[in-house]
Design an enzyme around this catalytic site. Structure first.
Site, short mmCIF file in Angstrom:
data_model
loop_
_atom_site.label_atom_id
_atom_site.label_comp_id
_atom_site.label_asym_id
_atom_site.label_seq_id
_atom_site.Cartn_x
_atom_site.Cartn_y
_atom_site.Cartn_z
N TYR A 53 6.84 -15.83 -9.76
CA TYR A 53 7.78 -15.10 -10.62
C TYR A 53 8.95 -15.97 -11.07
O TYR A 53 9.71 -15.57 -11.95
CB TYR A 53 8.38 -13.88 -9.89
CG TYR A 53 7.43 -12.95 -9.20
CD1 TYR A 53 6.11 -12.81 -9.62
CD2 TYR A 53 7.85 -12.17 -8.12
CE1 TYR A 53 5.24 -11.94 -8.96
CE2 TYR A 53 7.00 -11.30 -7.48
CZ TYR A 53 5.69 -11.21 -7.89
OH TYR A 53 4.86 -10.35 -7.23
N HIS A 115 -0.18 -15.49 -2.19
CA HIS A 115 -0.08 -14.51 -3.28
C HIS A 115 -1.43 -13.93 -3.69
O HIS A 115 -1.53 -12.77 -4.06
CB HIS A 115 0.59 -15.17 -4.49
CG HIS A 115 1.23 -14.20 -5.43
ND1 HIS A 115 2.43 -14.45 -6.05
CD2 HIS A 115 0.87 -12.97 -5.85
CE1 HIS A 115 2.76 -13.42 -6.81
NE2 HIS A 115 1.82 -12.51 -6.71
N1 LIG Z 1 1.41 -9.26 -4.98
C1 LIG Z 1 1.14 -9.05 -6.25
O1 LIG Z 1 0.17 -9.58 -6.81
C2 LIG Z 1 2.04 -8.13 -7.04
C3 LIG Z 1 1.59 -7.59 -8.26
C4 LIG Z 1 2.45 -6.74 -8.95
C5 LIG Z 1 3.72 -6.43 -8.44
N2 LIG Z 1 4.13 -6.99 -7.27
C6 LIG Z 1 5.49 -6.72 -6.71
O2 LIG Z 1 5.73 -5.33 -6.69
C7 LIG Z 1 6.90 -5.01 -7.45
C8 LIG Z 1 6.79 -3.65 -8.07
O3 LIG Z 1 5.60 -3.59 -8.86
P1 LIG Z 1 5.40 -2.48 -9.98
O4 LIG Z 1 6.37 -2.71 -11.08
O5 LIG Z 1 3.98 -2.43 -10.34
O6 LIG Z 1 5.85 -1.15 -9.17
P2 LIG Z 1 5.91 0.39 -9.58
O7 LIG Z 1 6.79 1.03 -8.58
O8 LIG Z 1 4.54 0.96 -9.75
O9 LIG Z 1 6.55 0.42 -11.01
C9 LIG Z 1 7.87 0.01 -11.26
C10 LIG Z 1 8.35 0.66 -12.54
O10 LIG Z 1 8.66 2.01 -12.26
C11 LIG Z 1 9.75 2.43 -13.06
N3 LIG Z 1 10.52 3.40 -12.26
C12 LIG Z 1 11.23 3.16 -11.13
N4 LIG Z 1 11.78 4.29 -10.67
C13 LIG Z 1 11.41 5.27 -11.55
C14 LIG Z 1 11.68 6.68 -11.62
N5 LIG Z 1 12.42 7.30 -10.70
N6 LIG Z 1 11.12 7.35 -12.64
C15 LIG Z 1 10.34 6.74 -13.57
N7 LIG Z 1 10.06 5.41 -13.56
C16 LIG Z 1 10.60 4.69 -12.54
C17 LIG Z 1 10.55 1.18 -13.34
O11 LIG Z 1 10.96 1.23 -14.68
P3 LIG Z 1 12.52 1.34 -15.07
O12 LIG Z 1 13.07 -0.07 -15.03
O13 LIG Z 1 12.46 1.93 -16.44
O14 LIG Z 1 13.20 2.23 -14.07
C18 LIG Z 1 9.61 0.03 -13.08
O15 LIG Z 1 9.34 -0.77 -14.19
C19 LIG Z 1 7.01 -6.19 -8.42
O16 LIG Z 1 8.30 -6.33 -8.96
C20 LIG Z 1 6.60 -7.35 -7.54
O17 LIG Z 1 7.68 -7.73 -6.74
C21 LIG Z 1 3.31 -7.82 -6.55
#
Ligand SMILES: NC(=O)c1ccc[n+]([C@@H]2O[C@H](COP(=O)([O-])OP(=O)(O)OC[C@H]3O[C@@H](n4cnc5c(N)ncnc54)[C@H](OP(=O)(O)O)[C@@H]3O)[C@@H](O)[C@H]2O)c1
Length: 310
Positions: A53, A115
């Site tokens: 990242y 990762h």
């Molecule tokens: N290991 C891996 O390969 C891998 C892959 C993907 C992700 N990750 C990690 O996991 C983290 C989270 O992943 P993800 O983005 O997929 O998680 P997620 O929890 O499924 O989605 C996050 C999104 O939810 C929205 N959100 C948060 N609170 C909310 C609410 N109360 N109501 C409506 N929408 C809401 C946010 O948008 P807003 O900004 O509009 O609030 C955000 O963009 C990443 O940042 C990373 O650190 C790891």
């Protein structure tokens, strides 16, 4: 109260975490720093970052700028074997890569993950694990927990067959709509005490085209919690409570201050779901298969023959 989950190596990991690898933060130092500061000021206790990242420097900076004690903030980072300087990575290249993680962060992380198992051709993922273990055993990574991410059954078996130190977590796309697919992974993890970390936990409400079969259940529970707590509880909060109710670490994110505060509110102010509610969400979710991060876990790990919606 900060909810925590016990790892096999005895550490307690915060159950709700804020990541800087999605939501427009991936690869962007300045926003990762700005929103990292917002998250820490709001009360977030754990940041999920990664070499991939390019947000490790921002993670360390954010902690420094808010004046938090590192000991009070859990930091997970991830090394990406493809980025090692030698192809396939030698123990020296793995050491150099890990030292780069420490210097980018400015401290040792609490947890270091591989990762992704889809690495340079010719590399055996078990060799990479062995090189990481050596760094724990020689003191370079003393006190750092080791884990993996996006590992399929065959990847876990490969590492477990050589492990002197077992991975403490596997970070996966995890929510009710991938449970059926993940069952073989979850079975191995249960046997070896490997905790699941969920990324993409909000996928059912954010990315599934209709919300699918759990949507009305989440809405009903959100209404119950809103009435009982006098707070405005949304379906995102219910999904996060379901995740931690399953004993799984929820790695979510937001760049909206209001939503960041809600993540902390879930942790500090909302009660656990009942066992019946957790089971009801799970059994409705298991009836379909919907994965958002399709690049992960799909190769040589066939998806179940289930519809994407009912
Ligand atoms: N290991 C891996 O390969 C891998 C892959 C993907 C992700 N990750 C990690 O996991 C983290 C989270 O992943 P993800 O983005 O997929 O998680 P997620 O929890 O499924 O989605 C996050 C999104 O939810 C929205 N959100 C948060 N609170 C909310 C609410 N109360 N109501 C409506 N929408 C809401 C946010 O948008 P807003 O900004 O509009 O609030 C955000 O963009 C990443 O940042 C990373 O650190 C790891």
């Amino acid at each position: 109260m900060t909810r925590t989950i016990k790892l096999a190596d005895g550490k307690s990991i915060p159950a709700l975490q804020w990541g800087n690898g999605s939501g427009g933060l991936n690869g962007k130092h300045d926003p990762a720093l700005e929103y990292g500061i917002t998250a820490l000021k709001a009360g977030v206790k754990a940041i999920d970052t990664a070499e991939l990242y390019k947000t490790e420097v921002a993670t360390g900076e954010a902690i420094k700028q808010v004046g938090a004690k590192k000991a009070d903030i859990w930091v997970t980072t991830k090394t990406h074997p493809d980025y090692c300087s030698a192809v396939p990575p030698t123990p020296e290249a793995v050491r150099a890569n890990v030292q780069d993680r420490l210097s980018k962060l400015g401290f040792k992380p609490d947890l270091l993950l591989i990762h992704n198992p889809f690495v340079i051709e010719g590399l055996k993922i078990a060799q990479f694990w062995t090189a990481l273990e050596d760094l724990v055993l020689d003191g370079t990574l003393e006190g750092v927990s080791l884990g993996v991410s996006n590992f399929r059954p065959q990847d876990l078996e490969a590492v477990l067959s050589v492990a002197r130190i077992k991975p403490v977590v596997n970070q996966l796309e995890y929510h009710p709509y991938v449970l059926t697919h993940l069952q073989p992974v979850l079975d191995i993890q249960a046997k070896h005490g490997i905790v699941t970390e969920a990324f993409g936990p909000l996928t059912p409400i954010l990315r599934h085209p209709t919300g699918g079969p759990i949507k009305p259940i989440l809405e009903r529970i959100a209404e119950r919690l809103s009435k009982e707590t006098g707070k405005k509880v949304d379906t995102a909060a219910v999904l996060l409570l379901w995740t931690v109710g399953k004993g799984v670490v929820a790695v979510t994110t937001s760049t909206k201050e209001n939503n960041i505060k809600k993540i902390v509110q879930v942790d500090n102010e909302l009660p656990d779901l009942t066992k019946e509610e957790i089971d009801e969400i799970e059994s409705a979710g298991r009836k379909i298969h919907f994965r958002y991060y399709a690049e992960h876990m799909s190769k040589d790990f066939p998806a179940p023959n289930l519809p994407e919606d009912l």
